[in-house]
Design an enzyme around this catalytic site. Structure first.
Site, mmCIF file in Angstrom:
data_model
loop_
_atom_site.group_PDB
_atom_site.id
_atom_site.type_symbol
_atom_site.label_atom_id
_atom_site.label_comp_id
_atom_site.label_asym_id
_atom_site.label_seq_id
_atom_site.Cartn_x
_atom_site.Cartn_y
_atom_site.Cartn_z
ATOM 1 N N TYR A 41 0.818 -1.208 0.000
ATOM 2 C CA TYR A 41 0.000 0.000 0.000
ATOM 3 C C TYR A 41 0.854 1.262 0.000
ATOM 4 C CZ TYR A 41 -3.693 3.279 1.260
ATOM 5 O OH TYR A 41 -4.566 4.322 1.265
ATOM 6 N N ARG A 51 -5.670 -1.895 0.320
ATOM 7 C CA ARG A 51 -6.784 -1.783 1.252
ATOM 8 C C ARG A 51 -8.058 -2.440 0.741
ATOM 9 N NH1 ARG A 51 -3.240 -1.655 3.748
ATOM 10 N NH2 ARG A 51 -2.312 -0.025 5.039
ATOM 11 N N TYR A 107 0.291 -1.791 8.794
ATOM 12 C CA TYR A 107 -1.057 -1.381 9.185
ATOM 13 C C TYR A 107 -1.489 -2.053 10.479
ATOM 14 C CZ TYR A 107 -5.389 0.910 7.689
ATOM 15 O OH TYR A 107 -6.458 1.752 7.569
#
Length: 944
Positions: free
Chosen positions: A792, A828, A910
């Site tokens: 990401y 995501r 994350y």
């Protein structure tokens, strides 16, 4: 120096903290970065060949000239340590025929990998000793070795000896007899001259010429003959060591501490606080014991068959349980069904669900993002419920009743979703288009679309046939197109066709509903209002979609899901207010379920949007009694459904008017389901957001199904089933790829333990090493097989274009085998990284999924990790305490060399956890913005 008693005593008396760089534990792999002996030995090995070439009177490489043929030099290297390997590599590069010998059998593979010949003594005996040095061999082995060496001395032109152990006299490897049989003009280089030498006639710092013309070089200053390189490497060794005893050991930034528990530090620390530690107080480093191999249990054919039967029995029992549950549900449905039409609706739902189940499994993982965008746009058919409400409740353009207001809002929100969803889908799919792709000619599809919709219009205007039947036929076409749209997403070549089919399916559904409005007697004002709302909603949706790129895709899809949820709630509530007092039990149940599912979808999607957009933290909300709170809200909703369907159950407790009870129940479930959706999604961590998106996608489908049953609309039931099963299958795939329990994710982390406190975190072994773009450049040039793993972070930095150009240059100019490895949940939402790479025109055939490329990392020279953390974390396999343990990951650490592009060393993935691969010996961090770093690397590759 520290062995000199006077100096060592003075250091201790002054309480000097002193480290001995030559005491580095050489078997500690991470200590190689500050091993002075190794770095200087590497220079000595290289320089030994250069000095030999200077004294040798012939070419190193063979030459074929008009005057005759000159054979290549034959070089024998005795001792395959750091210096020996450097000598082998240098001699090979200069064109010599190289042979090598070492008593340690493990060095054979290294020698042969360099293209040299490894000499073996007929007697099998391993000479590997402690500390990485060789041990003393038996007398029989020595005799066999001497005989072999005598024969080699007769053949070779140059002998380089490297058997030097600090503090000990060097062993004689080339004796007088071997020297006597060597050819005149031969050269020997003795790298052990400072400790007496490996060659019989060696004299320190001199070149000795034997009686038969053999030159023996005994220089002890080989590293100093490459002074600049020696100083540079020595400085790097010292700097690496100083950094290793600082904040990277304590894990506390800006804190410098001598860690006596660190293997490297305590081995090299000879004087500390007035205490003489060498040699008695130093604990010698030893490698951890090798893992005990698992015992292989051989099974008899009977035992193997029994295992297979047990597995088959478990599978059948599981399937039987599912089939029994389905049978019970169908039986209960049949008992409570209001009419034959309701049973027909269930039939349509089941068939569409099975069809959707089959086609969704065929969708390529790279197209999971477009799949979700397309199904999200199709779920905008909640507009049908809003339009029906307008048909019954609109007496003018301005809403003037609850049903009218609810219908207008549902229609507006649905058209925002339809327009924005399909435009986002088209933008994504256009990224997969290549310059050499043929023209689509999609304009021709206007012909069959015009035939159907035009025919429907003619039927309405000229009263040809039964308009209701014609409208239902168009509804069949809508369902077929929606199913075909999903099938079209099976590969990149047909994906854009799938999007067009989805648009056609929705258009047919809207046209069919417009005809239904006419059938129920909708006023011109109702049609005008529906058209106005459709136009305004479409413009809003197009405006929102215009600014959406691949990076903003996940939160955009989540936002559109919330619109579907709100529209479903409003349409269901409007249907109740419009027909209160006249509704059957089945319809009441559908209304309640539509509000319940719509509420969860709406607020859950809002929370997902906020987390994905960075408005909320990614950490999971972990309220006390989390599971009990969710269970309580579910029970309240179930009790509310019972009272909504059977108000008489509340006799004596609530007001006697059943309509008041039902309105109260509908209001309560709207509020409770909204809170439940909010809490369920907030209780799921950021790492699981890709799964949450697919769950919400599925919820939007089930909300559509509930609306279809309450309206008696087969199209909504069919399309809802398609979307519901699509999202459910994607959820299953995501959970499998993340090692997650699907029911735990759906229920907001139910049954999962709280994360361990920070103090319980696993202590990382090793030090983080950094590298620059120059280091990456050289590694890429030398590599043959390269894998790029984006995450990401690449999307955030917008580095996909630079990365695509790097891959292109490496493949076309340098002839490298470059591929991309994509984790199913990288980014995501599913497939987001595939869309990004398609945007940068990366060829499809070099973009591989995790299961396709994971086994190739062992044979990969260099892996570039750009903006990925959790999806390449070895903790998923090694650390049961981490939050992603059990999640399948890309095993990048198995590559020969890994470069991880990160903005800073301190930032985490994350999930908020450190990645152990950063501490591995074969991994270097390249600090900086991913886009800037990739652009610099691209420019250097193109300029070179």
């Amino acid at each position: 120096g520290y062995r000199a008693a006077d100096l060592y005593g003075a250091l201790n008396s002054q309480k000097t903290t002193a480290f001995a760089l030559d005491c580095v534990p050489r078997m500690l792999s991470r200590a190689q970065a500050f091993d002075v002996l190794s770095s200087q030995a590497n220079i000595a090995g290289y320089r030994a060949v250069i000095e030999a070439a200077e004294e040798f009177s012939r070419f190193f490489a063979g030459q074929m000239t008009a005057a005759g043929k000159v054979p290549p030099a034959k070089v024998l290297v005795l001792g395959v340590g750091v210096a020996g390997l450097a000598a082998i590599q240098t001699a090979k590069n200069m064109g010599a025929i190289v042979r090598a010998f070492d008593v340690r059998a493990v060095t054979k593979e290294q020698v042969e990998s360099m293209g040299a010949t490894f000499l073996e003594v007929p007697i099998k005996e391993d000479g590997a000793g402690t500390g990485g040095y060789a041990k003393e061999m038996s007398e029989d082995f020595k005799k066999a070795q001497a005989a072999m060496m005598l024969e080699q001395a007769k053949e070779v032109d140059i002998i380089i000896t490297t058997a030097l152990i600090p503090g000990r006299k060097a062993p004689i490897l080339v004796n007088e007899e071997m020297l006597s049989v060597m050819k005149p003009g031969s050269v020997c280089v003795d790298l052990a001259a400072e400790n007496g030498g490996n060659i019989a006639q060696t004299r320190q710092n001199e070149v000795v010429v034997t009686s038969n013309g053999v030159k023996i070089i005994g220089y002890t200053d080989m590293p100093s003959r490459l002074a600049a390189t020696a100083s540079n490497l020595f400085g790097n060794n010292v700097a690496n060591f100083i950094l290793s005893i600082g904040p990277q050991t304590t894990k506390v930034k800006n804190e410098f501490q001598i860690d006596l528990n660190d293997d490297a530090v305590q081995n090299m620390l000879i004087s500390y606080d007035g205490i003489a530690r060498w040699p008695d107080k130093i604990t010698p480093f030893s490698l951890p014991p090798a893992p005990v191999p698992k015992e292989v249990i051989l099974k008899t054919p009977e035992e193997t068959l029994e295992e297979k039967q047990q597995q088959q029995l478990q599978n059948v029992v599981k399937n039987t349980g599912i089939a029994t549950l389905v049978a019970a549900v169908l039986l209960a449905f049949g008992v409570t069904a209001d009419s034959h039409d309701t049973v027909s609706l269930m039939s349509s739902f089941a068939i569409a669900g099975l069809a959707g189940y089959q086609v969704v499994w065929g969708v390529a993982p790279a197209l999971h993002s477009p799949l979700m965008a397309v199904t999200n746009a199709i779920s905008g058919l909640t507009a049908l419920g809003g339009m029906i409400l307008l048909a019954h409740g609109a007496s003018g353009i301005i809403p003037d009743s609850p049903g009218h207001i609810f219908g207008a809002v549902a229609t507006l929100l649905s058209f925002i979703n339809i327009s924005g969803g399909f435009l986002v889908s088209r933008k994504m799919l256009d990224l997969f288009r290549r310059p050499d792709d043929p023209e689509d000619f999609f304009g021709l599809y206007a012909i069959p679309v015009s035939v159907l919709i035009g025919g429907l219009g003619l039927s309405a205007v000229f009263h040809i046939g039964d308009l209701d039947n014609v409208a239902n036929s168009i509804g069949v076409a809508s369902a077929i197109c929606c199913i075909a749209a999903i099938a079209g997403l099976s590969n990149q070549k047909t994906a854009r066709t799938g999007n067009v089919l989805g648009i056609s399916g929705v258009a047919f559904g809207l046209a069919s509903t417009a005809a239904e409005m006419s059938v129920v007697g909708a006023s011109p004002a109702a049609f005008a209002e529906a058209a106005s709302l459709a136009g305004v909603g479409s413009l809003i949706g197009a405006s929102l979609a215009k600014g959406v790129g691949p990076t903003e895709l996940p939160q955009t899809v989540a936002a559109f899901h919330s619109l579907v949820g709100i529209a479903a709630m409003i349409a269901a509530a409007g249907e109740y207010y419009l027909n209160s007092g006249e509704l059957q039990i089945g319809t009441l149940a559908s209304i309640y379920l539509a509000v319940f599912i719509g509420g969860i979808t709406a607020t859950g999607s809002m929370v997902a949007f906020a987390k994905l957009a960075g408005m909320l933290g990614s950490k999971a909300l972990n309220l006390p009694g989390r599971d009990q709170l969710n269970l309580s809200m579910a029970i309240i909703s179930a009790l509310g459904m019972a009272l909504f369907m059977f108000p008489s159950l509340s006799a004596g407790v609530l007001p006697s008017d059943p309509e008041i009870v039902r309105v109260a129940c509908l209001s309560v479930v709207g509020l409770v389901s909204s809170l439940l959706g909010l809490h369920l999604t907030a209780s799921i961590g950021g790492a699981d957001m890709p799964v949450v998106i697919t769950v919400l996608n599925s919820y939007s489908g089930w909300a559509l199904v509930a609306e279809g049953f309450l309206l008696g609309n087969p199209l909504l039931a069919q399309v809802g089933a398609l979307i519901g099963f699509s999202g459910a299958i994607l959820t299953w795939i995501m959970c499998e790829n993340m090692g997650r329990n699907i029911f735990s994710v759906i229920l907001g982390g139910a049954g999962t333990a709280s994360p361990p406190p920070a103090s319980a975190a696993t202590i990382m072994e090793g030090e983080i090493t950094t590298s620059g773009v120059d280091g990456v450049l050289e590694a890429l040039k030398e590599a043959k097989n390269i894998i790029i793993v984006p995450g990401y972070g690449l999307a955030v930095a917008q580095a996909q274009f630079a990365v695509a150009e790097i891959a292109k240059v490496l493949r076309e100019r340098y002839g490298k085998n470059v591929r991309f490895g994509i984790h199913p949940v990288a980014g995501r939402m599913p497939g987001q990284l595939n869309v990004l790479l398609a945007e940068a025109s990366v060829p499809y055939d070099i973009v591989l999924e995790m299961e396709e490329i994971n086994d190739d990392f062992e044979n990969t020279d260099v892996t570039l990790v750009i903006g990925a953390s959790d999806t390449v974390s070895s903790a998923a396999e090694d650390d049961p305490s981490c939050s992603i343990y059990g999640m399948p990951v890309l095993k990048v650490w198995k590559s020969n060399k890994v470069f991880v592009l990160k903005r800073t060393i301190g930032n985490t993935g994350y999930t908020g956890m450190e990645n152990p691969i950063l501490f591995k010996d074969n991994a270097d961090i390249v600090l900086g913005d991913a886009k800037a770093t990739c652009e610099q690397l691209r420019n250097m590759l193109m300029e070179d």
